[in-house]
Design a protein around this motif. Structure first.
Motif, PDB file in Angstrom:
ATOM      1  N   GLY A  90       0.815  -1.200   0.000  1.00  0.00           N
ATOM      2  CA  GLY A  90       0.000   0.000   0.000  1.00  0.00           C
ATOM      3  C   GLY A  90       0.850   1.251   0.000  1.00  0.00           C
ATOM      4  N   ALA A  91       0.208   2.386   0.083  1.00  0.00           N
ATOM      5  CA  ALA A  91       0.911   3.668   0.104  1.00  0.00           C
ATOM      6  C   ALA A  91       0.277   4.549   1.166  1.00  0.00           C
ATOM      7  CB  ALA A  91       0.848   4.335  -1.270  1.00  0.00           C
ATOM      8  N   THR A 109       3.346   7.725  12.576  1.00  0.00           N
ATOM      9  CA  THR A 109       1.943   7.593  12.150  1.00  0.00           C
ATOM     10  C   THR A 109       1.495   6.145  12.022  1.00  0.00           C
ATOM     11  OG1 THR A 109       2.686   7.811   9.845  1.00  0.00           O
ATOM     12  CG2 THR A 109       1.943   9.810  10.965  1.00  0.00           C
ATOM     13  N   GLY A 110       2.401   5.189  12.036  1.00  0.00           N
ATOM     14  CA  GLY A 110       2.039   3.773  12.038  1.00  0.00           C
ATOM     15  C   GLY A 110       1.192   3.365  10.845  1.00  0.00           C
ATOM     16  N   GLN A 111       0.096   2.607  11.117  1.00  0.00           N
ATOM     17  CA  GLN A 111      -0.771   2.073  10.068  1.00  0.00           C
ATOM     18  C   GLN A 111      -2.002   2.947   9.830  1.00  0.00           C
ATOM     19  OE1 GLN A 111       0.247  -0.708   8.343  1.00  0.00           O
ATOM     20  NE2 GLN A 111       2.085  -0.420   9.593  1.00  0.00           N
ATOM     21  N   THR A 112      -1.851   4.242  10.010  1.00  0.00           N
ATOM     22  CA  THR A 112      -3.000   5.146   9.873  1.00  0.00           C
ATOM     23  C   THR A 112      -3.355   5.452   8.426  1.00  0.00           C
ATOM     24  OG1 THR A 112      -1.560   7.098   9.977  1.00  0.00           O
ATOM     25  CG2 THR A 112      -2.440   6.255  12.072  1.00  0.00           C
ATOM     26  N   GLY A 113      -2.441   5.160   7.498  1.00  0.00           N
ATOM     27  CA  GLY A 113      -2.646   5.545   6.101  1.00  0.00           C
ATOM     28  C   GLY A 113      -2.039   6.896   5.771  1.00  0.00           C
ATOM     29  N   PHE A 114      -1.448   7.532   6.758  1.00  0.00           N
ATOM     30  CA  PHE A 114      -0.803   8.830   6.561  1.00  0.00           C
ATOM     31  C   PHE A 114       0.690   8.711   6.837  1.00  0.00           C
ATOM     32  CE2 PHE A 114      -5.164   9.949   7.870  1.00  0.00           C
ATOM     33  CZ  PHE A 114      -5.545  10.728   6.783  1.00  0.00           C
ATOM     34  N   LYS A 115       1.449   9.602   6.231  1.00  0.00           N
ATOM     35  CA  LYS A 115       2.889   9.664   6.464  1.00  0.00           C
ATOM     36  C   LYS A 115       3.287  11.121   6.673  1.00  0.00           C
ATOM     37  CE  LYS A 115       7.366   8.437   4.431  1.00  0.00           C
ATOM     38  NZ  LYS A 115       8.036   7.800   3.269  1.00  0.00           N
ATOM     39  N   ALA A 116       3.970  11.380   7.778  1.00  0.00           N
ATOM     40  CA  ALA A 116       4.394  12.746   8.073  1.00  0.00           C
ATOM     41  C   ALA A 116       5.415  13.211   7.041  1.00  0.00           C
ATOM     42  CB  ALA A 116       4.984  12.819   9.472  1.00  0.00           C
ATOM     43  N   PHE A 117       5.175  14.371   6.452  1.00  0.00           N
ATOM     44  CA  PHE A 117       6.063  14.910   5.414  1.00  0.00           C
ATOM     45  C   PHE A 117       6.856  16.080   5.983  1.00  0.00           C
ATOM     46  CE2 PHE A 117       6.756  17.336   1.379  1.00  0.00           C
ATOM     47  CZ  PHE A 117       7.598  16.411   0.795  1.00  0.00           C
ATOM     48  N   LYS A 131      -1.986  11.262  21.736  1.00  0.00           N
ATOM     49  CA  LYS A 131      -3.420  11.534  21.675  1.00  0.00           C
ATOM     50  C   LYS A 131      -3.736  12.621  20.648  1.00  0.00           C
ATOM     51  CE  LYS A 131      -7.316  13.043  24.511  1.00  0.00           C
ATOM     52  NZ  LYS A 131      -7.755  13.546  25.843  1.00  0.00           N
ATOM     53  N   LEU A 132      -2.960  13.697  20.663  1.00  0.00           N
ATOM     54  CA  LEU A 132      -3.174  14.775  19.688  1.00  0.00           C
ATOM     55  C   LEU A 132      -2.993  14.260  18.263  1.00  0.00           C
ATOM     56  CD1 LEU A 132      -1.310  17.721  21.457  1.00  0.00           C
ATOM     57  CD2 LEU A 132      -3.772  17.583  21.009  1.00  0.00           C
ATOM     58  N   ARG A 133      -1.927  13.462  18.050  1.00  0.00           N
ATOM     59  CA  ARG A 133      -1.679  12.923  16.705  1.00  0.00           C
ATOM     60  C   ARG A 133      -2.823  12.029  16.256  1.00  0.00           C
ATOM     61  NH1 ARG A 133       2.799   9.222  17.366  1.00  0.00           N
ATOM     62  NH2 ARG A 133       1.124   7.710  17.727  1.00  0.00           N
ATOM     63  N   ARG A 134      -3.276  11.137  17.137  1.00  0.00           N
ATOM     64  CA  ARG A 134      -4.363  10.218  16.788  1.00  0.00           C
ATOM     65  C   ARG A 134      -5.649  10.977  16.463  1.00  0.00           C
ATOM     66  NH1 ARG A 134      -4.202   7.632  21.047  1.00  0.00           N
ATOM     67  NH2 ARG A 134      -5.927   8.606  22.183  1.00  0.00           N
ATOM     68  N   GLU A 135      -6.023  11.927  17.327  1.00  0.00           N
ATOM     69  CA  GLU A 135      -7.260  12.685  17.109  1.00  0.00           C
ATOM     70  C   GLU A 135      -7.183  13.505  15.827  1.00  0.00           C
ATOM     71  OE1 GLU A 135      -7.966  15.035  20.541  1.00  0.00           O
ATOM     72  OE2 GLU A 135      -8.651  13.355  21.794  1.00  0.00           O
ATOM     73  N   ALA A 136      -6.034  14.121  15.593  1.00  0.00           N
ATOM     74  CA  ALA A 136      -5.888  14.965  14.401  1.00  0.00           C
ATOM     75  C   ALA A 136      -6.013  14.142  13.123  1.00  0.00           C
ATOM     76  CB  ALA A 136      -4.549  15.691  14.434  1.00  0.00           C
ATOM     77  N   LEU A 137      -5.356  12.974  13.081  1.00  0.00           N
ATOM     78  CA  LEU A 137      -5.409  12.149  11.872  1.00  0.00           C
ATOM     79  C   LEU A 137      -6.791  11.539  11.666  1.00  0.00           C
ATOM     80  CD1 LEU A 137      -1.911  10.391  12.002  1.00  0.00           C
ATOM     81  CD2 LEU A 137      -2.604  12.389  10.652  1.00  0.00           C
ATOM     82  N   GLU A 138      -7.470  11.182  12.751  1.00  0.00           N
ATOM     83  CA  GLU A 138      -8.836  10.660  12.614  1.00  0.00           C
ATOM     84  C   GLU A 138      -9.764  11.735  12.070  1.00  0.00           C
ATOM     85  OE1 GLU A 138      -9.837   9.231  16.467  1.00  0.00           O
ATOM     86  OE2 GLU A 138      -8.793   7.301  16.225  1.00  0.00           O
ATOM     87  N   GLN A 139      -9.639  12.939  12.586  1.00  0.00           N
ATOM     88  CA  GLN A 139     -10.486  14.027  12.100  1.00  0.00           C
ATOM     89  C   GLN A 139     -10.151  14.392  10.652  1.00  0.00           C
ATOM     90  OE1 GLN A 139     -11.020  17.474  14.594  1.00  0.00           O
ATOM     91  NE2 GLN A 139     -10.904  16.254  16.495  1.00  0.00           N
ATOM     92  N   LEU A 140      -8.859  14.316  10.312  1.00  0.00           N
ATOM     93  CA  LEU A 140      -8.467  14.613   8.939  1.00  0.00           C
ATOM     94  C   LEU A 140      -9.077  13.593   7.975  1.00  0.00           C
ATOM     95  CD1 LEU A 140      -6.772  16.361   7.015  1.00  0.00           C
ATOM     96  CD2 LEU A 140      -4.881  14.770   7.378  1.00  0.00           C
ATOM     97  N   LYS A 141      -9.060  12.311   8.371  1.00  0.00           N
ATOM     98  CA  LYS A 141      -9.656  11.284   7.519  1.00  0.00           C
ATOM     99  C   LYS A 141     -11.154  11.541   7.340  1.00  0.00           C
ATOM    100  CE  LYS A 141      -8.161   7.104   7.602  1.00  0.00           C
ATOM    101  NZ  LYS A 141      -7.808   5.697   7.911  1.00  0.00           N
ATOM    102  N   MET A 142     -11.832  11.903   8.427  1.00  0.00           N
ATOM    103  CA  MET A 142     -13.267  12.196   8.345  1.00  0.00           C
ATOM    104  C   MET A 142     -13.526  13.413   7.462  1.00  0.00           C
ATOM    105  SD  MET A 142     -14.431  11.545  12.304  1.00  0.00           S
ATOM    106  CE  MET A 142     -16.101  12.117  11.957  1.00  0.00           C
TER     107      MET A 142
END
Length: 717
Positions: A398-399, A453-461, A480-491
């Motif tokens: 995946g990417a 970012t692990g398996q979130t589907g995102f990669k920090a650039f 916690k901030l990273r997790r919440e931010a990436l979840e909200q970004l996906k939504m």
């Protein structure tokens, strides 16, 4: 916009991971490609969600021309598309277009290449009907594309094919599969008879050779080298053909076009350089006889045809140096990879066991029976390196979508993290930042934790950090901030494509009586073999409205009260005397081309028809590209100036001609639409009539398509 094909979920992932801005795909119904797996309603919802999470749009094909019975399933299909959140519907049929406006009014409409739009006149008409994008006919030159773009409404987008298979026929006008095998290309089941071998004769003389049997099979198109010209002509969306091709094709071809679009956007023409290696790689993926640039700037003719074979040609890769009792020495014409596949003949091939560079040799033991004489060249049919590269990097693993991060921490204020991608961003807040009691947090440490970012589907650039020098920042809060931010970004990525929707009424009940569907129209239509108006030479009633013969009428060769009569189309006028002697012939069409080849004979023939009692109609061109616009205007001007009293009307073959006649305000003539302006169902008929009336022209008759069977003819009527 790089627009890539997605025949199934794997090819969708490959296109998305390899840089597509948008993908086009089909459901299990109403699409022009019935052969790929396509997407069920449930699969479609998942596919759209995946694409949107990665910032990619999804266009759903709804581009077959359905019969009336098939329309019953269309409202539920459109509801599924709306529920899935697709970003556009690709449509050919005017009846389907009317349904889409009613049952999915919030989904943008793209007009399929099957509609054959070749001129700005039709683009403007379709824009008025609600279309936001035109996928123009594939037969246009660069100049014609530029003229089309210049004449289109400013807010309308232009899409065009840049890579893949070509058709031997004009877009949307091929009936060969239907006639030759009973599989309608208009309904998504083209059997590709153009890829079969044929013998070619000229005036009874056999002229094709044994090694040039595929006289109707075009080469594939590759527009990489002229991409700047295409973009400068005004093409917004660059479409890659190939929903039936494999994952490697979807991924790698998309990546090449992504690379060169970005190259041109960032560096302009001065920085635009096409690598020979990239062209070879594209040939390795799939090609029919190398590539042409399609109709963009290629000379039409033999050079556009893949005469010797109809499928993948691969790349010339090995030359036989010697063959001693099956011990064959080859020289590499390009770099060779272990497990590359080389074709000996249709039934036999072999794999390379080694990696060698161009110019080096390798020895392979092969059966003596194979024709492997010195200097024979073998083509590589599979490039193992490309296949494995795609599989390993983008299919198996995946990417990840790159995101930018900005973190701020100031004492006695809430910590703050903003993440963004593709112009979409979210900001989340933590607790108030405290002064460090012992060891203070550092920028490097915070960057490291946010980048995980692990398996979130995102990669920090890009990760930017702005903090006070002596703060305490718990690792748990950063996570916690990273997790919440990436979840909200996906939504938010998914939500950016959502739209509000208010359900509308139920579909028309299918019935035989048109008046039940159109209470405001005093029209009575039943289907005969040539749906025709009652001419004023036969009856004095309702000459301006569509009329035809009841389907259960008794047909014969004489005129009856049911007004059965013959219409004759003349491509030349040498037999005009015999035609005029037939009493049942009450309408005669004279082909437009006679005007250009012999104006005197054209005028004389028209005069004789007009004096015979038969109604005279001029048959207009099947295709009207911009370059032929002025030529047709010359004919229309001549008719208006010299023959207005003779000519009853025109046989119109495309929307461009309707637009042209409307713009000229030639409303004194009757309009008959030809079979290529498809009326496969009741709603396409109604919409076509509405379109013509909206132009101010008088549509007195329409011709039903050749492909309809007797029950379908009845249903349309």
């Amino acid at each position: 916009e790089v627009l890539a094909p997605a025949g199934d979920a794997e090819r969708l992932k490959a296109a998305v991971y390899y840089g597509a801005d948008a993908v086009y795909m089909g459901g299990t119904r109403f699409g022009m490609r019935a052969a790929p797996k396509n997407f069920s309603d449930d699969e479609l919802s998942k596919a759209v969600a995946f694409a949107h999470e990665n910032g990619v749009k999804v266009y759903l094909t709804c581009n077959i021309i359905p019969n009336t019975a098939q329309l019953k399933e269309l409202p539920s299909f459109l509801e599924s598309a709306r529920a899935a959140g697709v970003d556009a519907l690709i449509i050919t049929d005017l009846g389907v277009l009317s349904y889409a406006k009613k049952y999915a009014p919030d989904i943008p409409i793209h007009i399929s290449t099957q509609t054959g739009v070749a001129n700005a006149e039709s683009a403007r008409m379709l824009f008025d009907l609600g279309a936001e994008r035109i996928v123009s006919a594939r037969e246009l030159t660069l100049d014609e594309l530029a003229d089309l773009r210049a004449g289109m409404p400013e807010k309308m987008e232009l899409e065009y094919f840049v890579h893949g298979a070509m058709c031997y026929c004009y877009s949307g006008q091929c009936l060969m599969s239907s006639f030759n095998g009973g599989r309608s290309g208009n309904r998504g089941r083209c059997a590709q008879p153009c890829r079969l071998p044929y013998k070619v004769y000229d005036d009874g003389k056999f002229i094709s050779s044994a090694d040039e049997r595929y006289a109707l099979s075009p080469k594939d198109m590759c527009a990489i080298k002229i991409l700047p010209d295409i973009i400068d002509a005004g093409v917004y969306s660059l479409k890659i053909e190939g929903r039936m091709k494999n994952v490697t094709y979807a991924a790698y071809v998309t990546s090449i076009y992504r690379k060169y679009v970005d190259m041109y956007v960032s560096g302009g023409r001065d920085g635009y350089r096409v690598s020979d290696k990239d062209i070879e790689d594209l040939c390795d993926i799939y090609n029919r006889g190398a590539f042409t640039t399609g109709f963009y700037n290629s000379s039409k003719g033999k050079d556009m045809m893949a005469l010797t074979r109809p499928n993948n040609w691969g790349v010339q890769a090995l030359m036989v140096i010697s063959n001693v009792k099956g011990k064959v020495t080859f020289r590499a014409l390009t770099d060779i990879n272990a497990q590359d596949v080389f074709e000996i003949d249709k039934e036999h091939s072999f794999e390379s066991g080694v990696n060698i560079k161009k110019g080096q040799t390798m020895v392979v033991n092969l059966p003596r029976r194979y024709d492997l004489a010195p200097k024979r060249i073998l083509n590589r049919m599979k490039n193992a390196y490309i296949t494995e590269f795609v599989k390993k990097n983008y299919v198996d693993e995946g990417a990840e979508l790159p995101v930018d991060m900005y973190f701020k921490a100031v004492k006695n204020e809430p910590s703050e993290l903003t993440v963004s991608t593709k112009d979409i961003y979210v900001t989340v807040y933590g607790g108030n930042v405290q002064k460090a009691a012992k060891q203070a947090a550092t920028e490097e440490n915070i960057k490291d934790k946010l980048s995980m970012t692990g398996q979130t589907g995102f990669k920090a650039f890009n990760v930017d950090v702005m903090i006070d020098d002596d703060i305490f920042m718990p690792v748990g809060e950063l996570k916690k901030l990273r997790r919440e931010a990436l979840e909200q970004l996906k939504m938010k990525l998914t939500g950016a494509y959502e739209r509000s929707y208010v359900p509308v009424g139920q579909p028309y009940a299918e019935c035989d009586d048109l008046s039940e569907k159109q209470s405001n129209r005093d029209v009575s239509c039943e289907a005969g073999s040539d749906v025709a108006c009652r001419d004023d030479t036969l009856t004095d009633v309702m000459t301006s409205e569509i009329q035809s013969i009841p389907y259960n009428a008794s047909y014969n060769n004489t005129l009856t009260d049911a007004a059965v009569y013959k219409s004759i189309y003349l491509y030349n006028v040498k037999n005009i005397n015999a035609i005029l002697d037939i009493e049942a012939v009450k309408r005669i069409y004279i082909d437009y081309d006679i005007f250009y080849t012999d104006r005197e004979r054209f005028t004389d023939a028209c005069r004789r028809v007009a004096g015979s009692g038969a109604s005279l109609y001029i048959g207009l061109p099947y295709i009207l590209a911009e370059e032929k616009h002025n030529r047709l205007c010359e004919l229309l001007d001549y008719v208006n100036s010299n023959m207005q009293s003779m000519v009853k009307g025109f046989l119109v073959r495309n929307l461009e001609e309707l637009g042209l006649l409307a713009a000229r305000k030639d409303s004194s003539y009757d309009i008959v639409t030809d079979a290529g302006m498809y009326v496969f169902n009741t709603h396409s008929r109604n919409e076509l009539e509405s379109v013509v009336k909206g132009t101010g022209l008088n549509m007195c008759a329409y011709t039903l398509p050749y492909e309809l069977n007797s029950s379908e003819l009845k249903s349309v009527g």
